[in-house]
Design a protein around this motif. Structure first.
Motif, PDB file in Angstrom:
ATOM      1  N   TYR A  95      13.627  -1.581   0.961  1.00 53.44           N
ATOM      2  CA  TYR A  95      12.647  -2.088   1.924  1.00 53.44           C
ATOM      3  C   TYR A  95      12.427  -1.091   3.056  1.00 53.44           C
ATOM      4  O   TYR A  95      11.280  -0.769   3.414  1.00 53.44           O
ATOM      5  CB  TYR A  95      13.125  -3.427   2.480  1.00 53.44           C
ATOM      6  N   ASP A  96      13.508  -0.571   3.623  1.00 56.93           N
ATOM      7  CA  ASP A  96      13.391   0.315   4.784  1.00 56.93           C
ATOM      8  C   ASP A  96      12.829   1.676   4.425  1.00 56.93           C
ATOM      9  O   ASP A  96      12.204   2.336   5.268  1.00 56.93           O
ATOM     10  CB  ASP A  96      14.750   0.460   5.475  1.00 56.93           C
ATOM     11  N   ASN A  97      13.038   2.135   3.177  1.00 57.56           N
ATOM     12  CA  ASN A  97      12.403   3.375   2.748  1.00 57.56           C
ATOM     13  C   ASN A  97      10.886   3.250   2.789  1.00 57.56           C
ATOM     14  O   ASN A  97      10.186   4.185   3.208  1.00 57.56           O
ATOM     15  CB  ASN A  97      12.862   3.741   1.331  1.00 57.56           C
ATOM     16  N   ILE A  98      10.383   2.099   2.383  1.00 54.42           N
ATOM     17  CA  ILE A  98       8.937   1.878   2.427  1.00 54.42           C
ATOM     18  C   ILE A  98       8.477   1.597   3.850  1.00 54.42           C
ATOM     19  O   ILE A  98       7.427   2.069   4.286  1.00 54.42           O
ATOM     20  CB  ILE A  98       8.539   0.748   1.469  1.00 54.42           C
ATOM     21  N   LYS A  99       9.289   0.873   4.596  1.00 50.28           N
ATOM     22  CA  LYS A  99       8.947   0.540   5.981  1.00 50.28           C
ATOM     23  C   LYS A  99       8.747   1.809   6.815  1.00 50.28           C
ATOM     24  O   LYS A  99       7.861   1.860   7.681  1.00 50.28           O
ATOM     25  CB  LYS A  99      10.051  -0.315   6.594  1.00 50.28           C
ATOM     26  N   LEU A 100       9.559   2.816   6.553  1.00 60.55           N
ATOM     27  CA  LEU A 100       9.446   4.076   7.296  1.00 60.55           C
ATOM     28  C   LEU A 100       8.041   4.661   7.165  1.00 60.55           C
ATOM     29  O   LEU A 100       7.432   5.090   8.155  1.00 60.55           O
ATOM     30  CB  LEU A 100      10.499   5.066   6.774  1.00 60.55           C
ATOM     31  N   ALA A 101       7.526   4.671   5.931  1.00 56.44           N
ATOM     32  CA  ALA A 101       6.180   5.202   5.698  1.00 56.44           C
ATOM     33  C   ALA A 101       5.114   4.285   6.277  1.00 56.44           C
ATOM     34  O   ALA A 101       4.140   4.756   6.883  1.00 56.44           O
ATOM     35  CB  ALA A 101       5.958   5.397   4.200  1.00 56.44           C
ATOM     36  N   VAL A 102       5.290   2.977   6.116  1.00 51.12           N
ATOM     37  CA  VAL A 102       4.298   2.010   6.603  1.00 51.12           C
ATOM     38  C   VAL A 102       4.203   2.052   8.127  1.00 51.12           C
ATOM     39  O   VAL A 102       3.108   2.025   8.698  1.00 51.12           O
ATOM     40  CB  VAL A 102       4.636   0.591   6.103  1.00 51.12           C
ATOM     41  N   ASP A 103       5.350   2.127   8.806  1.00 50.77           N
ATOM     42  CA  ASP A 103       5.344   2.204  10.272  1.00 50.77           C
ATOM     43  C   ASP A 103       4.645   3.472  10.755  1.00 50.77           C
ATOM     44  O   ASP A 103       3.923   3.458  11.759  1.00 50.77           O
ATOM     45  CB  ASP A 103       6.780   2.166  10.814  1.00 50.77           C
ATOM     46  N   LYS A 104       4.852   4.566  10.009  1.00 49.79           N
ATOM     47  CA  LYS A 104       4.251   5.846  10.399  1.00 49.79           C
ATOM     48  C   LYS A 104       2.725   5.803  10.265  1.00 49.79           C
ATOM     49  O   LYS A 104       1.989   6.259  11.150  1.00 49.79           O
ATOM     50  CB  LYS A 104       4.819   6.963   9.519  1.00 49.79           C
ATOM     51  N   VAL A 105       2.258   5.236   9.155  1.00 47.24           N
ATOM     52  CA  VAL A 105       0.821   5.247   8.866  1.00 47.24           C
ATOM     53  C   VAL A 105       0.086   4.080   9.514  1.00 47.24           C
ATOM     54  O   VAL A 105      -1.038   4.231  10.002  1.00 47.24           O
ATOM     55  CB  VAL A 105       0.594   5.246   7.335  1.00 47.24           C
ATOM     56  N   HIS A 106       0.721   2.894   9.521  1.00 46.21           N
ATOM     57  CA  HIS A 106       0.027   1.676   9.953  1.00 46.21           C
ATOM     58  C   HIS A 106       0.596   1.073  11.240  1.00 46.21           C
ATOM     59  O   HIS A 106       0.236  -0.047  11.601  1.00 46.21           O
ATOM     60  CB  HIS A 106       0.102   0.619   8.848  1.00 46.21           C
ATOM     61  N   GLY A 107       1.481   1.819  11.917  1.00 53.05           N
ATOM     62  CA  GLY A 107       2.138   1.289  13.104  1.00 53.05           C
ATOM     63  C   GLY A 107       1.183   0.856  14.200  1.00 53.05           C
ATOM     64  O   GLY A 107       1.483  -0.078  14.959  1.00 53.05           O
ATOM     65  N   LYS A 108       0.013   1.502  14.292  1.00 50.88           N
ATOM     66  CA  LYS A 108      -0.937   1.188  15.353  1.00 50.88           C
ATOM     67  C   LYS A 108      -2.069   0.275  14.885  1.00 50.88           C
ATOM     68  O   LYS A 108      -2.881  -0.169  15.699  1.00 50.88           O
ATOM     69  CB  LYS A 108      -1.527   2.476  15.922  1.00 50.88           C
TER      70      LYS A 108
END
Length: 264
Positions: A95-108
């Protein structure tokens, strides 16, 4: 009308201890939105070099790449890469491996709740939601590649770049992942460019197969359009005359372009 992805007269020369090495020469390719393109050829023909130029990881010496009429000159979230090595961080959960990318791209652009739902959606796409709390060393190689694909899809890239993503897997796992990729690409309509050495994989998955001449100074020698209906099912295609025709065409090309050392 301009192509969705355009590789225009690309050439690249590397400087080595032995002098200049011309890896690619006058490579031209137009890719339409939603197309699945495979690039095949013998080792050293520049397949991965093309992919790395499209990814923005390498700069062409001549020519360039346009994605939706914008120049590609650096890496970006609009082009996600899945390598043969899954590249997951071993200390993070699936989960956190994907979360890292999602937060980077979609965090805002997405709320915390929306990002969570998006992570779970992409895990469900690759049928890995049941393993979301496991770490990479607790899952198989095929499962790791599923997570790598989910991470790439979660970035919502315009182009998905696959560099022999199933090359290190056993035949059965490879077949299952090919089928999953077919299903995902059909559902989402992703534009995909994949490097492969596997003829059957190329014919099964692709709309077009790009066949490379041997290096140095490799270029595109032939492009084969694969006009097989979707959905494609490997068992049904095994005895399909058209499928076997395409397969034979690629094999003939590879045999005819075998490097001198291999033919000896």
């Amino acid at each position: 009308m301009n192509a969705y992805l355009s590789i225009d007269d690309v050439g690249i020369t590397f400087q080595t201890e032995k002098g200049s090495f011309r890896a690619l020469d006058h490579v031209n390719l137009k890719v339409e939105k939603g197309e699945f393109i495979s690039i095949i050829g013998h080792s050293g023909c520049g397949k991965s070099t093309i992919l790395n130029i499209v990814a923005g990881l390498l700069q062409a010496t001549e020519g360039g790449v346009l994605l939706e009429n914008r120049e590609v000159d650096s890496p970006g979230p609009d082009r996600a890469v899945v390598f043969q090595n899954h590249s997951l961080l071993p200390w993070l959960s699936v989960y956190d491996n994907i979360k890292l990318a999602v937060d980077k791209v979609h965090g805002k652009t997405k709320s915390k709740e929306e990002r969570h739902a998006w992570i779970m959606h992409n895990l469900q796409l690759v049928r890995m939601d049941h393993a979301k709390d496991k770490t990479p060393n607790e899952i198989s190689g095929g499962m790791k590649q599923r997570v790598g694909i989910a991470r790439a899809l979660a970035m919502e890239p315009k182009v998905l770049l696959l560099d022999e993503p199933f090359g290190a897997l056993d035949a059965l796992t490879r077949a299952h992942l090919q089928d999953s990729l077919l299903e995902i690409q059909r559902r989402l309509g992703n534009t995909v460019m994949m490097i492969t050495h596997d003829v059957d994989e190329a014919v099964l998955l692709s709309d077009r197969i790009v066949m490379m001449s041997n290096g140095p100074a490799a270029s595109i020698a032939q492009i084969l359009k694969v006009d097989l209906p979707h959905p494609r099912r490997r068992v049904e295609l095994a005895d399909d005359a058209q499928y076997n025709h395409y397969r034979a065409e690629v094999l003939r090309f590879l045999h005819g372009h075998a490097p001198a050392s291999a033919a000896a």
